[in-house]
Design a protein around this motif. Structure first.
Motif, PDB file in Angstrom:
ATOM      1  N   ILE A 327     -22.115  11.523 151.379  1.00 57.31           N
ATOM      2  CA  ILE A 327     -21.616  12.752 152.307  1.00 57.31           C
ATOM      3  C   ILE A 327     -20.541  13.169 152.261  1.00 57.31           C
ATOM      4  O   ILE A 327     -19.430  13.186 152.220  1.00 57.31           O
ATOM      5  CB  ILE A 327     -20.922  11.699 153.863  1.00 57.31           C
ATOM      6  N   MET A 328     -21.037  14.728 151.916  1.00 61.15           N
ATOM      7  CA  MET A 328     -20.218  16.305 151.471  1.00 61.15           C
ATOM      8  C   MET A 328     -20.173  17.031 152.210  1.00 61.15           C
ATOM      9  O   MET A 328     -20.798  16.817 153.783  1.00 61.15           O
ATOM     10  CB  MET A 328     -20.770  16.790 150.423  1.00 61.15           C
ATOM     11  N   LYS A 392     -31.089  10.291 144.422  1.00 61.43           N
ATOM     12  CA  LYS A 392     -29.481   9.831 145.309  1.00 61.43           C
ATOM     13  C   LYS A 392     -29.892  11.393 146.390  1.00 61.43           C
ATOM     14  O   LYS A 392     -30.756  12.152 146.842  1.00 61.43           O
ATOM     15  CB  LYS A 392     -28.443  11.168 144.375  1.00 61.43           C
ATOM     16  N   SER A 393     -29.303  11.097 147.232  1.00 62.57           N
ATOM     17  CA  SER A 393     -29.197  11.657 148.407  1.00 62.57           C
ATOM     18  C   SER A 393     -27.834  11.882 149.160  1.00 62.57           C
ATOM     19  O   SER A 393     -26.903  11.274 148.204  1.00 62.57           O
ATOM     20  CB  SER A 393     -28.752  11.007 149.554  1.00 62.57           C
ATOM     21  N   ILE A 394     -27.633  12.847 149.467  1.00 64.59           N
ATOM     22  CA  ILE A 394     -26.353  14.103 150.137  1.00 64.59           C
ATOM     23  C   ILE A 394     -26.649  14.182 151.643  1.00 64.59           C
ATOM     24  O   ILE A 394     -27.767  14.654 151.695  1.00 64.59           O
ATOM     25  CB  ILE A 394     -26.517  15.532 149.682  1.00 64.59           C
ATOM     26  N   MET A 395     -25.364  13.839 152.137  1.00 62.67           N
ATOM     27  CA  MET A 395     -25.368  13.902 153.597  1.00 62.67           C
ATOM     28  C   MET A 395     -24.886  15.218 153.708  1.00 62.67           C
ATOM     29  O   MET A 395     -23.530  14.909 153.458  1.00 62.67           O
ATOM     30  CB  MET A 395     -25.586  12.840 154.339  1.00 62.67           C
ATOM     31  N   PHE A 396     -24.406  15.567 155.088  1.00 65.06           N
ATOM     32  CA  PHE A 396     -23.523  16.845 155.380  1.00 65.06           C
ATOM     33  C   PHE A 396     -22.557  16.295 156.658  1.00 65.06           C
ATOM     34  O   PHE A 396     -23.196  15.970 157.369  1.00 65.06           O
ATOM     35  CB  PHE A 396     -24.344  17.569 156.004  1.00 65.06           C
ATOM     36  N   GLY A 397     -21.634  16.628 156.349  1.00 64.95           N
ATOM     37  CA  GLY A 397     -20.138  16.737 157.010  1.00 64.95           C
ATOM     38  C   GLY A 397     -19.599  17.399 157.273  1.00 64.95           C
ATOM     39  O   GLY A 397     -20.084  18.161 156.412  1.00 64.95           O
ATOM     40  N   ILE A 398     -18.701  17.429 158.472  1.00 62.57           N
ATOM     41  CA  ILE A 398     -17.593  18.576 158.339  1.00 62.57           C
ATOM     42  C   ILE A 398     -16.469  17.618 158.352  1.00 62.57           C
ATOM     43  O   ILE A 398     -15.686  16.903 159.339  1.00 62.57           O
ATOM     44  CB  ILE A 398     -17.912  19.216 159.629  1.00 62.57           C
ATOM     45  N   LYS A 412     -24.838  21.712 168.772  1.00 63.25           N
ATOM     46  CA  LYS A 412     -26.449  21.811 168.484  1.00 63.25           C
ATOM     47  C   LYS A 412     -27.018  22.056 166.858  1.00 63.25           C
ATOM     48  O   LYS A 412     -27.847  21.498 166.361  1.00 63.25           O
ATOM     49  CB  LYS A 412     -26.284  21.937 169.982  1.00 63.25           C
ATOM     50  N   HIS A 413     -26.254  23.585 166.908  1.00 61.79           N
ATOM     51  CA  HIS A 413     -26.486  23.380 165.480  1.00 61.79           C
ATOM     52  C   HIS A 413     -26.126  23.372 165.064  1.00 61.79           C
ATOM     53  O   HIS A 413     -27.359  23.242 163.671  1.00 61.79           O
ATOM     54  CB  HIS A 413     -25.940  25.182 165.250  1.00 61.79           C
ATOM     55  N   PHE A 414     -25.594  22.711 164.415  1.00 67.45           N
ATOM     56  CA  PHE A 414     -24.474  21.933 162.915  1.00 67.45           C
ATOM     57  C   PHE A 414     -25.750  20.343 163.352  1.00 67.45           C
ATOM     58  O   PHE A 414     -25.693  19.800 162.226  1.00 67.45           O
ATOM     59  CB  PHE A 414     -23.349  21.374 163.368  1.00 67.45           C
ATOM     60  N   ALA A 415     -25.763  19.937 164.936  1.00 66.10           N
ATOM     61  CA  ALA A 415     -26.965  18.997 164.834  1.00 66.10           C
ATOM     62  C   ALA A 415     -27.851  18.872 163.565  1.00 66.10           C
ATOM     63  O   ALA A 415     -28.867  18.314 163.162  1.00 66.10           O
ATOM     64  CB  ALA A 415     -27.116  17.981 165.942  1.00 66.10           C
ATOM     65  N   GLN A 416     -28.242  20.374 164.643  1.00 69.19           N
ATOM     66  CA  GLN A 416     -30.177  20.545 163.787  1.00 69.19           C
ATOM     67  C   GLN A 416     -29.799  20.528 162.119  1.00 69.19           C
ATOM     68  O   GLN A 416     -30.993  20.586 161.939  1.00 69.19           O
ATOM     69  CB  GLN A 416     -30.226  21.885 164.421  1.00 69.19           C
ATOM     70  N   ARG A 417     -29.082  20.690 161.661  1.00 68.50           N
ATOM     71  CA  ARG A 417     -28.329  21.434 160.089  1.00 68.50           C
ATOM     72  C   ARG A 417     -28.738  20.124 159.573  1.00 68.50           C
ATOM     73  O   ARG A 417     -28.794  20.352 158.362  1.00 68.50           O
ATOM     74  CB  ARG A 417     -27.342  22.056 159.788  1.00 68.50           C
ATOM     75  N   GLY A 418     -28.512  18.936 160.190  1.00 70.09           N
ATOM     76  CA  GLY A 418     -27.963  17.569 159.531  1.00 70.09           C
ATOM     77  C   GLY A 418     -27.028  16.829 159.795  1.00 70.09           C
ATOM     78  O   GLY A 418     -26.612  15.868 158.737  1.00 70.09           O
ATOM     79  N   VAL A 419     -25.762  17.914 159.824  1.00 65.56           N
ATOM     80  CA  VAL A 419     -25.133  16.940 160.312  1.00 65.56           C
ATOM     81  C   VAL A 419     -24.157  16.142 160.593  1.00 65.56           C
ATOM     82  O   VAL A 419     -25.138  15.935 162.112  1.00 65.56           O
ATOM     83  CB  VAL A 419     -23.119  17.967 160.894  1.00 65.56           C
ATOM     84  N   VAL A 420     -23.733  14.687 160.432  1.00 64.25           N
ATOM     85  CA  VAL A 420     -24.335  13.861 160.720  1.00 64.25           C
ATOM     86  C   VAL A 420     -22.862  13.279 160.825  1.00 64.25           C
ATOM     87  O   VAL A 420     -22.085  12.243 162.153  1.00 64.25           O
ATOM     88  CB  VAL A 420     -24.631  12.363 159.701  1.00 64.25           C
TER      89      VAL A 420
END
Length: 611
Positions: A327-328, A392-398, A412-420
């Motif tokens: 998770i990057m 390999k997989s990359i996931m989004f985090g903030i 909601k914007h970040f959820a749509q971008r795929g932030v987990v």
């Protein structure tokens, strides 16, 4: 000697047993080169067989594809003895006592040693082999053992277990004769073994007698090794990894010492079998690191498809460490009073929201450029699909809810971008909550913070409380209807730092169904001194003791100052599994630690989203 020349008799012996053979670790043995022949003394491979391994001979070829494919099929590496190294590899000119060098061997062995090291493959170096380890991995070999005055050490006379900057590690003594003319199976001098070392565990004593046929020796091991045996004149006779890896080098020739020498080969086979189990395990389970800060280096034009020395996570290192996913995070530094956000980040952007989006755009660009090898993932199903397809997989985090810019719509914007997940704060209080390194600005979770957590629950984004102070932590647990996570936090009971979690916090986290992932920042693992992989495991096991096996994992914080000796980058993550196996964790438990627990919580939160 062969006495029965009836082939069918021998076939019948093989077929008399159940056809499924027990795996014997495959040990690659580097061959010598003489004239036009790749050669190897039979003692090496006979000892491997006797110890329970399957030997294969590796000819001296410096073809990169041949070396990499060889490493894909071996469980251990045996670096055999032989002639001198060309001193030019060490940036030196030849001394008068330099003997025969072998240009056919040098480069192939240096390459295969470095690549095996990167892959955590167990290594035993013998005579020239210990010198190969030193030359490859930052040490130094003296071209000829010279008369010199040994420096006195402790009264025990044992070898030094420090990072041994030179070979003068025992009580002063005249230089011994190290290049013997006796039979090779004849012990010719003694060596002193450091208590607590691998050798000490193998032999159970502080002195053994060995044979000796060399005129060169390691005189500086470098930082990756420590001296574990010396001869009475102070010459280094053995060294082992200082990074808690299965790597051992000896200056003598154990292949000629029958039962005494067999102990070292047995050690190699045991380590190789552990490696074999770990690599097969990694093929079956998903390995997820829940926090890395590699995007912090995007401004330096990093090369994610290279083995880039500027970053700790790239495709090569993930492959070497058999890591499936990470998770990057888009890390947002918290401005202090009087500072602007734009002054804290390397890119010119219009505020935190734009900066987070820019980081995600750059990750997406990297993924697009390397789509054959890596993919973006949003769910557990995505991760497993990528693994099935060999990607390999990359996931989004903030990291730091500052990215929301005080606007709930941005969740909601970040959820749509795929932030987990969103880490609510960083090193400083923000408008959501107070930080472990803050000033209690909000007295815990702010009113806006309560709304943030509820909206994150609604949008299926995990609430991450790493960096939050205790008041914020307990406030968040009370507000959230979903389990809480700590993506990269360690245990305060073992290291009293405000960033770490108390036992009460760990228990509260588990009681609400959450998870805590141990991080690899040295200052969170040890109050003083350099931390190692053993400290990380100690924190993991403490968390397991408090929370149970279903609530723990690993969040390295690679490229955000995370990384310790023995698990310093993604290529070394397999070493973590090797240690878990040595400590008798089951496959099911290792699967939970390596992301299974996290994915259970993430899936629950994602499935409960309302918007």
């Amino acid at each position: 000697m062969q006495t029965d020349f009836n082939l069918q008799t021998h076939l019948d012996e093989i077929y008399s047993h159940f056809p499924e053979a027990t795996h014997q670790p495959i040990i690659g043995i580097t061959a010598n080169f003489t004239g036009e022949d790749a050669t190897l003394r039979d003692r090496y491979y006979m000892q491997v067989v006797k110890a329970g391994g399957t030997p294969i001979i590796i000819p001296p070829i410096n073809d990169k594809d041949a070396i990499i494919n060889t490493l894909e099929h071996i469980d251990g590496l045996l670096l055999s003895g032989g002639g001198d190294y060309n001193p030019l590899w060490a940036g030196e000119e030849p001394m008068p006592h330099l003997r025969g060098i072998n240009s056919n061997r040098d480069l192939p062995e240096l390459l295969i040693t470095q690549l095996a090291f990167n892959r955590q493959i167990p290594i035993l170096g013998i005579c020239r082999g210990i010198q190969t380890l030193a030359i490859t991995l930052g040490g130094h070999v003296t071209q000829h053992i010279q008369e010199k005055k040994a420096e006195p050490v402790a009264k025990s006379g044992r070898g030094s277990r420090s990072n041994n900057k030179d070979a003068s590690a025992t009580t002063p003594s005249p230089l011994l004769k190290h290049s013997q003319e006796a039979d090779r199976n004849e012990p010719s001098h003694s060596v002193n073994i450091v208590e607590g070392s691998i050798l000490h565990k193998i032999y159970g004593c502080e002195k053994i007698f060995v044979n000796s046929f060399h005129h060169q020796a390691v005189d500086k091991t470098g930082d990756r090794f420590t001296v574990t045996a010396t001869s009475p004149d102070g010459v280094i006779e053995a060294m082992e990894s200082s990074e808690h890896k299965p790597i051992l080098g000896v200056q003598w020739h154990p292949e000629w010492l029958e039962e005494e020498g067999l102990r070292l080969f047995t050690w190699l086979i045991e380590q190789a079998n552990n490696f074999h189990v770990a690599t097969r395990l990694h093929k079956r389970i998903l390995t997820l690191d829940t926090h890395c800060d590699t995007p912090m280096f995007f401004s330096q034009d990093i090369h994610f498809d290279h083995r880039d020395s500027r970053i700790l996570v790239d495709l090569h290192k993930m492959t070497e460490g058999q890591q499936d996913a990470t998770i990057m995070v888009a890390y947002l530094p918290q401005p202090k009073l009087g500072e602007t956000f734009s002054s804290k980040v390397p890119f010119k952007v219009d505020g935190p929201l734009a900066y987070a989006n820019l980081i995600f755009d750059k990750i997406e660009s990297i993924v697009k450029q390397n789509s054959q090898f890596v993919s973006l993932a949003r769910t557990a199903a995505d991760l497993y699909e990528d693994k099935r397809k060999g990607r390999k997989s990359i996931m989004f985090g903030i990291e730091n809810g500052l990215a929301l810019q005080h606007d709930l719509q941005n969740i909601k914007h970040f959820a749509q971008r795929g932030v987990v997940y969103i880490t609510l704060c960083h090193n400083g209080d923000n408008d959501i909550c107070d930080s472990a390194k803050g000033c209690d600005t909000n007295n815990g979770l702010s009113q806006f913070g309560e709304k943030v957590i509820k909206e994150m629950n609604n949008c299926g984004i995990m609430v991450d409380l790493s960096h939050a102070n205790e008041k914020s932590f307990y406030d968040a647990i009370e507000v959230s209807k979903m389990p809480i996570v700590c993506s990269h936090s360690s245990c305060r009971a073992l290291c009293d730092h405000p960033r770490n979690l108390t036992d009460d916090q760990l228990w509260a986290l588990a009681s609400h169904g959450g998870v805590a992932h141990i991080t690899l920042y040295s200052g969170f693992l040890r109050s003083s001194g350099e931390a190692s992989i053993m400290d990380a495991i100690a924190h993991l096991e403490h968390a397991i003791e408090v929370m149970g096996i279903d609530h723990v994992g690993l969040g390295t914080d690679f490229d955000g100052d995370g990384g310790v000796r023995g698990i310093a980058n993604s290529s070394e993550l397999l070493n973590f599994t090797l240690h878990l196996l040595r400590r008798k964790y089951s496959e099911r438990d290792i699967q939970k630690i390596w992301g299974g627990n996290w994915l259970r919580v993430m899936t629950k939160i994602q499935n409960a989203k309302r918007t």
